[in-house]
Scaffold this active site. Structure first.
Site, PDB file in Angstrom:
ATOM      1  N   CYS A 173       3.767   4.314  -3.965  1.00 13.91           N
ATOM      2  CA  CYS A 173       2.701   3.764  -3.346  1.00 13.91           C
ATOM      3  C   CYS A 173       2.021   4.693  -2.242  1.00 13.91           C
ATOM      4  O   CYS A 173       1.234   4.265  -1.460  1.00 13.91           O
ATOM      5  CB  CYS A 173       3.336   2.522  -2.618  1.00 13.91           C
ATOM      6  SG  CYS A 173       3.966   1.128  -3.756  1.00 13.91           S
ATOM      7  N   HIS A 287       0.184   0.643   6.133  1.00 15.62           N
ATOM      8  CA  HIS A 287       0.676   0.350   4.798  1.00 15.62           C
ATOM      9  C   HIS A 287       1.143  -0.964   4.563  1.00 15.62           C
ATOM     10  O   HIS A 287       0.639  -1.667   3.639  1.00 15.62           O
ATOM     11  CB  HIS A 287       1.964   1.169   4.738  1.00 15.62           C
ATOM     12  CG  HIS A 287       2.560   1.032   3.180  1.00 15.62           C
ATOM     13  ND1 HIS A 287       1.789   1.605   1.993  1.00 15.62           N
ATOM     14  CD2 HIS A 287       3.681   0.633   2.779  1.00 15.62           C
ATOM     15  CE1 HIS A 287       2.634   1.375   0.909  1.00 15.62           C
ATOM     16  NE2 HIS A 287       3.936   0.609   1.414  1.00 15.62           N
ATOM     17  N   GLU A 298       7.632  -0.442  10.255  1.00 15.26           N
ATOM     18  CA  GLU A 298       6.346  -0.052  10.472  1.00 15.26           C
ATOM     19  C   GLU A 298       5.783  -0.435  11.920  1.00 15.26           C
ATOM     20  O   GLU A 298       5.134   0.569  12.694  1.00 15.26           O
ATOM     21  CB  GLU A 298       5.286  -0.077   9.351  1.00 15.26           C
ATOM     22  CG  GLU A 298       3.912   0.634   9.595  1.00 15.26           C
ATOM     23  CD  GLU A 298       3.057   0.429   8.205  1.00 15.26           C
ATOM     24  OE1 GLU A 298       1.848   1.077   8.436  1.00 15.26           O
ATOM     25  OE2 GLU A 298       3.142  -0.353   7.562  1.00 15.26           O
ATOM     26  N   LYS A 321      -4.373  -5.185   2.454  1.00 15.22           N
ATOM     27  CA  LYS A 321      -3.778  -5.768   1.486  1.00 15.22           C
ATOM     28  C   LYS A 321      -3.783  -7.069   1.273  1.00 15.22           C
ATOM     29  O   LYS A 321      -3.713  -7.642   0.186  1.00 15.22           O
ATOM     30  CB  LYS A 321      -2.376  -5.119   1.312  1.00 15.22           C
ATOM     31  CG  LYS A 321      -2.036  -3.647   1.103  1.00 15.22           C
ATOM     32  CD  LYS A 321      -0.467  -3.278   0.876  1.00 15.22           C
ATOM     33  CE  LYS A 321      -0.435  -1.896   0.677  1.00 15.22           C
ATOM     34  NZ  LYS A 321      -0.686  -0.940   1.788  1.00 15.22           N
ATOM     35  N   HIS A 326      -1.735  -5.220  -3.410  1.00 22.00           N
ATOM     36  CA  HIS A 326      -1.247  -3.862  -3.369  1.00 22.00           C
ATOM     37  C   HIS A 326      -1.555  -3.043  -4.429  1.00 22.00           C
ATOM     38  O   HIS A 326      -1.131  -3.428  -5.450  1.00 22.00           O
ATOM     39  CB  HIS A 326       0.417  -4.164  -2.987  1.00 22.00           C
ATOM     40  CG  HIS A 326       0.970  -2.526  -2.756  1.00 22.00           C
ATOM     41  ND1 HIS A 326       0.444  -1.516  -2.743  1.00 22.00           N
ATOM     42  CD2 HIS A 326       2.470  -2.346  -2.522  1.00 22.00           C
ATOM     43  CE1 HIS A 326       1.294  -0.604  -2.268  1.00 22.00           C
ATOM     44  NE2 HIS A 326       2.593  -1.145  -2.265  1.00 22.00           N
ATOM     45  N   PHE A 386       8.329   3.903  -2.583  1.00 21.98           N
ATOM     46  CA  PHE A 386       9.649   3.916  -3.040  1.00 21.98           C
ATOM     47  C   PHE A 386      10.218   5.396  -3.103  1.00 21.98           C
ATOM     48  O   PHE A 386       9.345   6.461  -3.495  1.00 21.98           O
ATOM     49  CB  PHE A 386       9.742   3.338  -4.418  1.00 21.98           C
ATOM     50  CG  PHE A 386       9.653   1.635  -4.246  1.00 21.98           C
ATOM     51  CD1 PHE A 386       9.414   0.908  -3.277  1.00 21.98           C
ATOM     52  CD2 PHE A 386       9.789   1.176  -5.472  1.00 21.98           C
ATOM     53  CE1 PHE A 386       9.396  -0.275  -3.173  1.00 21.98           C
ATOM     54  CE2 PHE A 386       9.528  -0.438  -5.513  1.00 21.98           C
ATOM     55  CZ  PHE A 386       9.455  -0.990  -4.346  1.00 21.98           C
TER      56      PHE A 386
END
Length: 398
Positions: A173, A287, A298, A321, A326, A386
């Site tokens: 991502c 994100h 975050e 998002k 996403h 990831f």
């Protein structure tokens, strides 16, 4: 851009700012299982734990992705959907930049950096069925070219004759952010004058939805250009890439470390390279994928980097998002474009469907729940993936 909000920058941005949503209920037909019998398709659909997704609208209207133009070409059956999204987005970006070079020297100094997360899973699913049916010799010769992630960059390069660097980041991502940041460095190192950079993803299929449960698709592409080169030809300049920070969590394949060190390092390094102070950043596109653990980490990382500038409410921040879903490998590129547009259009987009903010957020330190018209001198975009891979980009007004 090609996004669940529409095909094209204007359609996407307009709908984003007013709070429209690209997420919808999916049907068995969305699973791309045409090679399977009806009973298998319906059983698979029933087994899915999530039956919503952010899908790109298709059709012949100007704000829809036209499959006849970008996918159903008899000339090239190696174009899978994620490649088609990239070709469509690149075409819009190049036309907007008025960069269609014909001179050989200009083509040699123009490169492509378009990455993706998972390629064409639907093609892999169809191919695996041939093995189950003991018909593997019927496998299409286009199978491998259709699934390779670097084929998006390859097709763009071939279509326009760009002979500069040909690059494809694959960092889950964070892909879109890395693709843009890497392309920036290629220009800084003199490898190219112009780079077509971004990310793409086609992930609305049975396996991807079953695996991720929370998903979207699309593509984002921007044209990056060396400043003097752009000024000399009178190009329209939206913003300047000021900083690119990368890091690794070195912790867990999917979970960030509770201290947020990966995010902190990426943001800090991007700011250091930019030469800007934290209080000079006006908007941050987080994100923020709506996972309780990731969002809280975050959020705390943002507080650690931006201090009172964030906690006292001067820093506007949001996750887009909620509107787009996403987009995996395309997320960082689409959201980088949103950050650039916040500078150009002087408006910070909202976080859609934020109902119950995490307790770490206070009255002043709170994601935008409505779009905010404001001067944006500099903006940051975060992308985390990831494997603990992180990228932060900083853009500023010229």
């Amino acid at each position: 851009m090609v996004t669940p909000l529409g095909c094209g920058v204007e359609a996407t941005w307009k709908r984003l700012i007013v709070g429209e949503c690209g997420v919808r209920a999916i049907t068995p037909e969305d699973l791309k299982m045409s090679e399977f019998d009806k009973e298998t398709r319906l059983h698979t659909y029933d087994q899915l734990t999530s039956k919503v997704a952010a899908t790109v609208p298709c059709g012949t209207n100007s704000d829809q992705f036209n499959e006849e133009i970008w996918l159903n070409t008899k000339e090239d059956r190696s174009i899978s959907r994620f490649v088609g999204y990239a070709l469509c987005a690149a075409n819009e970006a190049l036309r907007d930049a008025n960069w269609m070079p014909t001179e050989e020297e200009e083509k040699e100094k123009t490169g492509v950096s378009i990455g993706g997360g998972i390629g064409s899973i639907s093609d892999i699913l169809d191919a695996s069925k041939l093995i189950c049916e003991k018909r593997v010799r019927r496998l299409s010769p286009f199978f491998i070219p259709r699934i390779l992630i670097n084929m998006a960059a390859g097709h763009v390069s071939i279509k326009y004759g760009f002979q500069g660097p040909n690059h494809a980041a694959v960092t889950a991502c964070a892909t879109g952010g890395h693709a843009i940041g890497d392309a920036t460095r290629m220009i800084q190192f003199g490898d190219a004058d112009v780079m077509v950079a971004g990310g793409t993803e086609s992930s609305i299929d049975a396996l991807s939805i079953a695996g991720f449960c929370n998903i979207g698709e699309g593509a984002g592409v921007m044209v990056l250009e060396e400043l003097k080169h752009a000024e000399k030809r009178g190009a329209k300049i939206y913003a300047e890439v000021r900083g690119y920070g990368t890091s690794g969590d070195a912790h867990h394949i999917t979970q960030p470390h509770v201290n947020g060190i990966g995010a902190i390092l990426a943001m800090t390094r991007a700011l250091k390279q930019s030469g800007l102070r934290p209080n000079q950043v006006d908007y941050l596109n987080a994100h923020a994928t709506s996972t309780p653990l990731g969002d809280a980490i975050e959020g705390n990382a943002i507080k650690s980097v931006f201090l009172e500038h964030a906690t006292l409410g001067a820093l506007a921040f949001s996750s887009t998002k909620g509107a787009t879903g996403h987009l995996l490998g395309a997320a960082g590129a689409v959201e980088a474009i949103f950050a650039v547009l916040s500078i150009d259009r002087r408006v910070a987009p909202l976080t859609l469907n934020l109902i119950k903010p995490d307790p770490i957020f206070s009255y002043r330190f709170m994601p935008l729940s409505a779009s905010k018209w404001m001067p944006v001198r500099a903006a940051m975009s975060n992308s985390f993936g990831f494997g603990g891979t992180n990228a932060s980009l900083v853009f500023s007004a010229i």
